[in-house]
Design a protein around this motif. Structure first.
Motif: not given
Length: 544
Positions: A78, A80-82, A84-87, A89-90, A93-94
């Motif tokens: 959970t 890790r997912r949070r 990754r999906d946080s600003p 984390g986004n 990735h970008q």
């Protein structure tokens, strides 16, 4: 009681689940019901988004009550997912995608958006490192946008420091590249010195920007300071760095520095590329090269220098004056030059390097072997050595054989004795269990062992020891040939962690391929001996 909450609410608790909440007197009845119910259940595969029935429970526990392996794994997933999906984390990735595609324009747009007051995104070390890497790449590779990319990179680094984000080696290396792109080698070098002051070990790539920038600016003194700092930090230059140093010193006519760097290249570089060869050729065709050197020298010192330096290099500087004869040539399969007719000889490793390596090998062996056993072996070796060759007898005796073959080892021993000038038996390292047990008790093998013992050529390593330490130390300390098929790649040899070891193997190890008769093996031994020790024959008049 801790029970993980069900991810899918449509599952009914089974008897196995209810056991967690039922009083003890109901357990037997519930188990019986569960067995009858499951006798007629069809086989079903677990859904990916569900948990086993043993983890399903009616009450939903509080977060602070969560514990155990299942809940911990769920919590990590959970988190890790949070993340990754946080600003943040986004953005990470970008930026990673921008770094992969060398897209500085998009990366800077994302950076500016992250700083906006409307939707600010906290920046981490990873974010800054991606941005600085892209800026330094663009500044170094694109002349049209170099100044703009460097300026943005310095601005990003200034904001990073203002926000209290601590840089690491990758950060400061990118900053050094930015400084080099702006033709400021002094600044690039100051960044490396900052690393050392901050306790961040610099790497070879950290020194590259300052070194190459000084060389490009024809500042030989500045480049020499960077090289000295590298040496003090234990960072070893490779061919590109040495070629750059050679070029700038050759262009400046610094004959002594060219001499030093040529021999450093000889030691560190296995084979030079065409561009480095062209730098060397240009030096020897130059006026400075023809003027460098002395008309008179002491042959005795030259001879001593050759012996101390490992052969081929006397360390006395340029001898003689006048133009050099420079040309390209090819070598035949025997190593004979097609232009001058001379045969190349193998230059042995500097004896001081060998001594240092033997000492470090001793320290490691004593830590992993019984100290008295290994010290006893060193004492035995001093009394009976030195040896022309050392045989890893276990490796040779088991080659292509289901059982240990004493006759196979003895054939190699005899082949080595024939090609050495001293006619001395090589050192045979063998574990004591093989000397005292098994087929060693056969009369013929007993006769072989006794001949080795009488010659003082057999050393039986004690029980519980690793004979690798013994044969490697003997071969290194005696500067002798090592006969083994062991490629020496396992953990023991990785502990040595030095560039010396592969160079030593290249000059001192020969493989046993089991030829019968041993004519091919004998020929390879002779070539190896003549290659390793030709300089000894010419210069020391010892027993080779």
């Amino acid at each position: 009681m801790r029970v993980a909450a069900a991810a899918a609410g449509g599952l009914r608790p089974t008897a196995a689940t209810l056991l967690l909440f039922s009083p003890p007197h109901q357990h037997r009845r519930l188990l019986s019901l569960h067995r009858r119910a499951t006798q007629h259940l069809p086989f079903a595969r677990r859904r990916r988004d569900s948990y086993s029935t043993a983890t399903v429970a009616a009450p939903i526990p509080k977060q602070e009550d969560a514990g155990g392996a299942g809940g911990e794994a769920e919590g990590k997933a959970t988190r890790r997912r949070r993340a990754r999906d946080s600003p943040e984390g986004n953005l990470r990735h970008q930026l990673d995608m921008c770094s992969r595609n060398a897209d500085l324009t998009t990366a800077l747009r994302l950076y500016d958006a992250a700083l906006s007051a409307d939707s600010p995104v906290p920046l981490s070390l990873h974010h800054y490192n991606c941005l600085l890497y892209l800026c330094s790449n663009a500044a170094a590779s694109d002349p049209d946008s170099s100044a703009a990319a460097a300026r943005r990179g310095f601005d990003i680094f200034a904001r990073m420091e203002a926000n209290g984000v601590q840089p690491n080696e990758a950060t400061l290396t990118s900053v050094a590249r930015l400084a080099a792109a702006t033709r400021d080698p002094a600044m690039a070098f100051s960044v490396v010195r900052r690393m050392a002051t901050a306790g961040i070990p610099p790497r070879l790539r950290s020194y590259g920007p300052a070194l190459f920038a000084y060389c490009e600016a024809k500042d030989a003194d500045g480049a020499q300071q960077v090289e000295a700092h590298m040496d003090a930090s234990g960072v070893v230059p490779e061919e590109p760095e040495l070629a750059a140093l050679l070029r700038v010193n050759a262009d400046k006519g610094r004959a002594d520095e060219v001499y030093r760097l040529l021999h450093r290249t000889r030691v560190l570089v296995r084979q030079v590329c065409d561009t480095t060869a062209q730098v060397v050729e240009a030096w020897f065709r130059s006026d400075a090269a023809s003027e460098a050197g002395v008309d008179k020298w002491d042959p005795r010192k030259v001879k001593e220098g050759v012996i101390k330096g490992g052969g081929g290099w006397h360390g006395q500087g340029w001898l003689g004056k006048g133009p050099w004869s420079v040309d390209w040539s090819e070598m035949d399969k025997n190593g004979t030059c097609q232009r001058c007719g001379e045969r190349l000889v193998c230059i042995d490793i500097d004896p001081s390097e060998t001594e240092n390596f033997a000492n470090s090998l001793t320290e490691l062996a004593i830590k992993r072997e019984v100290k008295d056993d290994f010290l006893g072996f060193q004492s035995w070796l001093r009394r009976h050595g030195p040896f022309d060759a050392v045989i890893d007898a276990a490796n040779v005796g088991l080659y292509n054989s289901k059982s240990f073959s004493f006759s196979q080892v003895n054939s190699v021993v005899n082949a080595i004795q024939r090609v050495t000038k001293s006619k001395k038996l090589p050192l045979i390292i063998l574990h004591r269990n093989r000397v005292n047990g098994g087929n060693a008790k056969a009369p013929y093998n007993q006769k072989i062992l006794e001949s080795w013992r009488k010659a003082g050529a057999l050393y039986a390593t004690p029980p519980g020891s690793n004979d690798d330490w013994y044969w490697l130390y003997a071969a290194v300390s005696c500067q002798s040939l090592l006969v083994t098929n062991d490629e020496m790649r396992d953990h023991l040899f990785q502990l040595l962690g030095t560039s010396f070891f592969p160079r030593w193997k290249e000059k001192h190890q020969t493989n046993f391929l089991g030829e019968w008769p041993y004519s091919s093996f004998t020929a390879s031994l002779f070539n190896c001996y003549s290659g390793i020790c030709r300089w000894k024959l010419a210069c020391t008049n010892d027993n080779w």
